[in-house]
Design an enzyme around this catalytic site. Structure first.
Site, PDB file in Angstrom:
ATOM      1  N   PHE A 253      33.831  46.262  90.486  1.00 41.46           N
ATOM      2  CA  PHE A 253      33.789  46.069  91.934  1.00 41.46           C
ATOM      3  C   PHE A 253      32.369  46.238  92.455  1.00 41.46           C
ATOM      4  O   PHE A 253      31.691  47.223  92.146  1.00 41.46           O
ATOM      5  CB  PHE A 253      34.708  47.072  92.616  1.00 41.46           C
TER       6      PHE A 253
ATOM      7  N   SER B  44      34.939  49.126  84.785  1.00 40.07           N
ATOM      8  CA  SER B  44      35.257  49.657  86.104  1.00 40.07           C
ATOM      9  C   SER B  44      36.486  48.989  86.719  1.00 40.07           C
ATOM     10  O   SER B  44      37.542  48.938  86.098  1.00 40.07           O
ATOM     11  CB  SER B  44      34.022  49.535  87.007  1.00 40.07           C
ATOM     12  N   MET B  45      36.379  48.447  87.944  1.00 42.78           N
ATOM     13  CA  MET B  45      37.524  47.796  88.574  1.00 42.78           C
ATOM     14  C   MET B  45      38.072  46.656  87.733  1.00 42.78           C
ATOM     15  O   MET B  45      39.279  46.357  87.750  1.00 42.78           O
ATOM     16  CB  MET B  45      37.130  47.287  89.972  1.00 42.78           C
TER      17      MET B  45
ATOM     18  N   ASP C 293      29.546  60.351  84.772  1.00 45.92           N
ATOM     19  CA  ASP C 293      29.775  59.134  85.551  1.00 45.92           C
ATOM     20  C   ASP C 293      29.701  59.524  87.023  1.00 45.92           C
ATOM     21  O   ASP C 293      30.495  60.318  87.501  1.00 45.92           O
ATOM     22  CB  ASP C 293      31.163  58.556  85.214  1.00 45.92           C
TER      23      ASP C 293
ATOM     24  N   HIS D   9      27.850  55.199  84.513  1.00 48.94           N
ATOM     25  CA  HIS D   9      29.010  54.346  84.785  1.00 48.94           C
ATOM     26  C   HIS D   9      28.891  52.937  84.187  1.00 48.94           C
ATOM     27  O   HIS D   9      29.815  52.446  83.541  1.00 48.94           O
ATOM     28  CB  HIS D   9      29.238  54.243  86.292  1.00 48.94           C
TER      29      HIS D   9
END
Length: 256
Positions: A32, A100-101, A201, A231
């Protein structure tokens, strides 16, 4: 709409002579407010092993942050499905990798398109959060279009995920809408799962790890800790490890 030159999608062909004569594919999904730039080194590393690779640009990304306030999670999922279908049309099996997303989108594909997904590789997936301020998001998104974003959470100097400096709140609400679809169906996930998680993270907390690993029905599951990356680990110090170990995973789970 102008797309950043480094945020364009990427499609790389299979080289079956390197994969035992069978064309095999990998779909890579970015996170994202990020872009395909965070996935392209991984894509090229997999292509060197002979895999066909698709890296779509999920709608609202790679342009300007305001565009993320105009999309729904179903738009991201639809784009991922189109890329998956392109790979399935030219390969024998497809593994989905995500950051991630993008991990939430990958898990939704595994839930909804189970027979079409041979395995899943997740890198710091964003599937849940313990942040209390998210409870105010339904109202806050109506009055505040964005907040200061967190981009380039990367330990290695000189890297750029080509993300947005602002955090679009309607877009973030779409992420939480995605969670509400994905998390209840996690027991539907039965595919082999390789899960990379950074020990430090600054973007997400470790609730995503507990959420995913505690709910999936996969019997072939391994969590591996990344100690030298933050991250955006796909372009951080541990990237070579991710590339090599994910390639080994793809080879194993696509073997017949």
């Amino acid at each position: 709409m102008t797309v950043h030159p480094l945020a364009t999608p990427l499609s790389l062909p299979a080289r079956p002579e390197l994969t035992g004569g069978r064309p095999l594919g990998v779909l890579l999904l970015h996170g994202f407010s990020g872009s395909p730039a965070s996935m392209k080194p991984w894509a090229h590393a997999l292509a060197e092993k002979g895999y066909a690779v698709e890296v779509p640009r999920l709608p609202g990304h790679g342009t300007r942050w305001q565009d993320l306030n105009r999309v729904a999670w179903t738009d991201w999922y639809a784009e991922a499905e189109r890329a998956l279908d392109r790979l399935l049309a030219s390969t024998d099996a497809v593994v989905v990798g995500a950051l991630s997303m993008g991990g939430s989108v990958a898990l939704r594909l595994a839930e909804e398109r189970g027979a079409d997904v041979a395995g899943i590789v997740l890198v710091n997936p964003f599937v849940s959060s313990t942040r209390r301020e998210l409870k105010a998001l339904p109202l806050l998104k109506l009055v505040v279009p964005s907040m200061k974003g967190v981009i380039n959470d990367i330990k290695k100097p000189g890297q750029d995920e080509v993300g947005y400096p602002r955090l679009p709140l309607k877009g973030l609400a779409a992420v939480t809408d995605l969670w509400r679809a994905v998390v209840p169906d996690l027991p539907k996930v039965t595919q082999p799962l390789l899960y990379f998680r950074s020990s430090i993270d600054h973007v997400i907390d470790d609730s995503s790890s507990r959420t995913v690993l505690g709910a999936v029905s996969s019997r072939d599951v391994e969590e591996r800790i990344l100690t030298e990356s933050y991250h955006v680990a796909t372009i951080d110090n541990d990237a070579p490890r991710i590339f090599e170990e994910s390639a080994e995973f793809v080879a194993r789970v696509t073997a017949t």
